[in-house]
Design an enzyme around this catalytic site. Structure first.
Site, PDB file in Angstrom:
ATOM      1  N   HIS B 158       1.302 -11.047   6.485  1.00 12.17           N
ATOM      2  CA  HIS B 158       0.592 -10.560   7.659  1.00 12.17           C
ATOM      3  C   HIS B 158       1.530  -9.668   8.446  1.00 12.17           C
ATOM      4  CE1 HIS B 158      -3.000 -12.972   7.284  1.00 12.17           C
ATOM      5  NE2 HIS B 158      -2.262 -14.006   6.982  1.00 12.17           N
ATOM      6  N   CYS B 200      -1.383  -5.520   6.771  1.00 11.00           N
ATOM      7  CA  CYS B 200      -2.123  -4.686   7.711  1.00 11.00           C
ATOM      8  C   CYS B 200      -1.134  -3.710   8.348  1.00 11.00           C
ATOM      9  CB  CYS B 200      -2.725  -5.554   8.818  1.00 11.00           C
ATOM     10  SG  CYS B 200      -3.779  -6.857   8.184  1.00 11.00           S
TER      11      CYS B 200
END
Lengths: 565, 385
Positions: B158, B200
């Protein structure tokens, strides 16, 4: 002198030497598999691979010839002056009451016990390096072993050694892969072919271990040789893995079949425990084998059917299939109740205090025997030894020996050893109160709400046995019955591990530093900023700009030479 | 006339040979053009917990491809922050699947994880890159690269604009990463480095690079999220991220002798498949990406030189006599008693070493004595002693 010369059988020649030490005897290598159907419907399989190595590290020449003994372990032994080493990785908990005693006990998680030679001076430094090296060899997080979870017991684990009693570890294929690579035949031939990780880890209990120790070469025991034992114990739950029928075979359990024995193995056997099937009423083996063997193991005389893989006639059919149409009916109570059994749990409520209860069961009807309880509790559970109570049958039972080493915060754990006599047919309860400590912010793991593990207690005991144990240790015996050498005939050594405990420590809110920074910065910016402006800025009054009509009038008055409005 | 034809044929033949020779030279030139002699890979999964199954599957699928194309385990540093294969929530233990319906088990039977669980931290990752590890670290946990190594670094987890989260408790920023690569360049720890990140806003992680010979790929631009591919209903979680899923499909077609180059890698997972826009950065890379083979980073193509010389072996060495016979009579060894009850009961406690008293105790006693003599005067001393 020799330069880069290639000689058969010598793998490395240090420059300047005139020769290399050759092995004069062939290292015998044995492998065996024991299958025991348990009363609960599970199948207990135990693999053992043993390699002997004749070498002497006390001589000047560095050992550089490795044939069957793996080089990585040989170098570990010689470099760190190790006398004995036991390391085990276990997933799952051994249910003694349902499954009986295991051939080789092991606690959940990882456990490492090492005995060093007397000539070693810096034990702490060597221990740290040894754990790092082993963590690299076995792909395990053993490098978290440091002084805060290592103990040096005074009485258990003879001879005296240094050890780490279970760290919580997840055991998976990455631990099995290097373990398999240590075997002489790897996983290409012999019994190791059956070790397919997808089936092995889909089980109720899985334990793999490596034991290195010196053993007597012969009866007189003047010289010793090194023994490397690799063991793998698995308990399969056949209902769980989708096989509804009470029928099992090697292919169904391991999804592999045996085709040949390991070529370097001097003996390669499969033992099936048929003691409960003496009349053939419970199950039937196919292909049937005429070879039978009896062995005294865990205080009981058991009968085994033997399949010898070095004989070609064993591989009569294409895949070695053993079918057992078994009906395990409700006479599970016939199982020999284990004489020694232990449980442990945490009592209490809240995040401040608690109590550890250890229960030890002696199921023998009329004999009592002593047990040695070893407890190693991490420093963040502060034990109050004045609350230690040992009760049997409601009465106080004073231990004949207590050794307690208090913990030091962030340096070493608590160590408690007690020798307790268990009266016959009784439950002995040991209780101890503790208080939970608050750790520093950086000492918490990334998932602190999972809890912190407390390693298993180790209970060692000499349990009276029903049949006479075999004290002649030099005779050739199957591997599973010869691990703990017996000194007397009337009792055998048993080690029982309790469950590990999972305790919650008071966990702070880890978002607090972020909250504090935000609040402080806001207060500083708003409060101090405004104050500074008030104190240091000077204010000037400014006329608001006049309207349009007034501006035009002012221009006209300026032209006339008259002061403006 | 015949001589003319012969001359033509001759000329044609010479041209052919010359053309073949040039081809050969080109091939040979291409063979040695990359300038590296060994390959390393550092594959990191930074997420913990069962619902981040897909990050572990991402890393394992790259591990599988890299192993298949020839990089050995000793040259791969694999860091997995959590164990999914033997997790108790996994309905099929010892497996990690990348395709639904359990088609491909990327965990395999021969996997070696070097850093697992709590060991995957920012500090350890930076120490591996820069080589500053404690002396007792085993070889399998080190990146022993030199100035002729091509290194592949793959990160997944992440992330956000300018950072990547490690195990929900700490982050690594793009500045730290760029500085680590600069340290590697100063210490000559790589020849060329390929950096792939699947998180991301991954493109923010390579914005700050400033060392030469770095090529970077990311699964999404700043402001975009990388999405996951497909869930498996039996396992209950998403199995892979989109970018790595299509990267795995692309790599499955590569074999050690393949000539595919980096420009094909940049085309993996266009916006129609990935929903996010993958990005890449090649301005710091000295060679043209079209001339860089995929196997320069993902495979381990060894260069072998054949030699036709003969080597003379000298005479065999004589064995040393094993000096066992002349030894003194050794004492008999015995097996130790496992539970010597009487010995334990009568064990004397270990004599603790005497330490001089603590500073506090000394200070306290000095204070007491001072106060006493202050109050009563020194002349009373002779009455006391």
């Amino acid at each position: 002198e020799a330069n880069a010369v290639i000689i058969p059988q010598c793998s490395h020649i240090p420059p300047g030497r005139r020769g290399c030490l050759m092995e004069t005897t062939v290292s015998p290598n044995k492998e065996e598999l024991v299958i025991r159907p348990l009363h609960s419907g599970d199948i207990y399989t135990s693999f053992q691979f043993r390699t002997l190595w004749e070498t002497d590290f006390t001589r000047e020449n560095k050992v550089s010839h490795y044939r069957l003994f793996p080089k990585s372990l040989g170098q570990v032994i010689s470099k760190f002056s190790v006398r004995e080493l036991h390391i085990s990785f276990t997933q799952g908990y051994w249910r003694t009451m349902q499954w009986g005693q295991p051939y080789l006990p092991s606690p959940p998680g990882a456990e490492l016990w090492v005995w060093f030679q007397d000539s070693l001076t810096d034990v702490d430094g060597t221990w740290k390096e040894l754990t790092n090296v082993l963590s690299g060899i076995f792909c395990a997080s053993l490098n978290f072993i440091d002084s805060t979870n290592t103990v040096q017991p005074s009485a258990s684990f003879k001879p005296l050694g240094i050890g780490n009693v279970t760290d919580h570890q997840i055991v998976c294929t990455e631990n099995l892969t290097p373990w398999k690579k240590l075997l002489p035949c790897g996983s290409k031939a012999g019994l190791a072919v059956l070790l397919k990780s997808e089936k092995l880890f889909h089980s109720s209990f899985h334990s793999q271990a490596v034991h290195i120790r010196p053993v007597c070469k012969d009866d007189q025991c003047k010289t010793t040789s090194w023994e490397l034992r690799q063991t793998l114990n698995v308990v399969f739950d056949l209902h769980n893995s989708g096989q509804g029928k009470n029928e099992w075979s090697l292919f169904k359990m391991f999804s592999r079949t045996l085709t040949e024995a390991c070529p370097v193995a001097s003996s390669s056997k499969i033992y099936i425990d048929i003691t409960d099937n003496s009349q053939g009423e419970q199950f039937e083996l196919s292909p049937a084998t005429p070879l039978l063997s009896q062995a005294v193991v865990l205080g009981d005389r058991r009968t085994f059917s033997v399949y010898d893989l070095t004989q070609q006639i064993t591989f009569g059919t294409i895949c070695n299939v053993l079918k057992l149409p078994v009906t395990y009916s409700a006479h599970a109570g016939d199982m020999l109740r284990p004489l020694l059994h232990a449980e442990r749990y945490v009592a209490g409520y809240g995040l401040q205090t608690g109590e550890i209860h250890t229960l030890m069961y002696n199921n023998h009807p009329y004999r009592s025997f002593p047990v040695l309880l070893l407890d190693s509790v991490p420093w963040y559970l502060r034990l109050y030894i004045h609350t230690l109570t040992v009760t049997s049958k409601g009465k106080d039972n004073k231990p004949s020996y207590i050794h307690y080493q208090p913990s030091k915060d962030r340096v070493r754990p608590h160590l408690l050893e007690m020798l307790v006599q268990l009266p016959p047919n009784s439950v002995t309860e040991v209780t101890l109160q503790f208080e939970r400590a608050l750790l520093k912010w950086t000492e918490y793991t990334p998932d602190p709400n999972h809890g912190f593990y407390v390693g298993s207690s180790v209970i060692s005991s000499l349990v009276p046995s029903i049949v006479a144990m075999d004290t002649n240790n030099s005779r050739e015996r199957p591997l599973f019955s010869s691990f703990f050498p017996s000194k007397e005939e009337s009792s055998y050594f048993v080690r029982v591990y309790t469950e590990p405990l999972l305790v919650n420590l008071p966990t702070p809110d880890f978002s607090m530093p972020y909250n504090v920074i935000c609040l402080t910065c806001t207060v500083v910016a708003v409060g101090y900023g405004s104050l500074y402006n008030l104190l240091t800025r000077s204010f000037q009054i400014e006329e608001p700009s006049p309207g349009l009509a007034k501006r035009i009038a002012n221009i006209i008055r300026k032209m006339r030479g008259v002061p403006p409005l | 006339y015949v001589r003319g034809i012969f001359k033509n044929l001759h000329g044609w033949f010479i041209n052919c040979l010359r053309y073949l020779f040039c081809c050969f030279q080109d091939r040979a030139g291409q063979f040695f053009s990359s300038g590296h002699t060994n390959n390393w890979a550092v594959l990191v999964c930074t997420s913990r917990f069962w619902f981040n199954y897909r990050h572990v599957a991402n890393t394992l699928s790259v591990y599988r491809s890299v192993k298949r194309l020839g990089i050995p385990d000793s040259h791969i540093v694999l860091m997995l922050a959590d164990d999914m294969a033997c997790n108790h929530r996994n309905p099929k233990p010892a497996t990690v699947f990348s395709h639904k319906n359990m088609e491909l088990n990327v965990y395999g039977d021969d996997v070696e994880v070097d850093y697992r669980g709590y060991e995957v931290t920012v500090e350890n990752f930076l120490r591996i890159l820069t080589g500053r590890l404690p002396p007792s670290t085993p070889r399998s946990k080190r990146l022993l690269s030199d100035d002729r190594s091509n290194i592949l670094i793959y990160l997944t987890g992440h992330g956000g604009n300018g950072f990547l989260k490690f195990q929900d408790s700490e982050e690594i920023s793009n500045v730290e990463l760029a500085d680590a690569f600069e340290q590697m360049w100063q210490k000559r720890r790589y020849n060329e480095l390929l950096f792939i990140i699947d998180t991301c806003q991954g493109a923010s992680m390579y914005e700050r690079f400033y060392s030469p010979n770095l090529m970077a790929l990311a699964s999404s631009q700043v402001g975009e999220d990388s999405l996951s591919h497909q869930p498996d209903l039996a396992i209950g979680v998403h199995l892979m991220d989109r970018y790595t899923f299509y990267l795995l499909e692309f790599l499955e077609d590569i074999h050690p002798a393949s000539k595919t180059n980096m420009n094909d890698l940049f085309k993996v997972c266009p916006k129609s498949q990935c929903v996010s826009t993958p990005g890449h950065r090649t301005d710091l890379f000295l060679r043209d990406p079209g001339s860089v083979l995929i196997t320069d980073f993902f495979g381990s193509v060894r260069k072998v030189e054949l030699t036709m010389e003969t080597i003379n072996l000298t005479d065999p060495i004589e064995q040393l006599e094993s000096a066992e016979s002349g030894e003194l009579q050794k004492e008999m060894h015995t097996y130790a008693d496992q539970l010597p009850v009487s010995e334990i009961i009568h064990q004397k406690p270990k004599q603790k070493d005497w330490h001089p008293p603590d500073g506090f105790i000394l200070g306290l006693w000095t204070l007491i004595l001072l106060v006493f003599f202050q109050t009563y005067g020194v002349k009373h001393l002779k009455h006391i002693f």
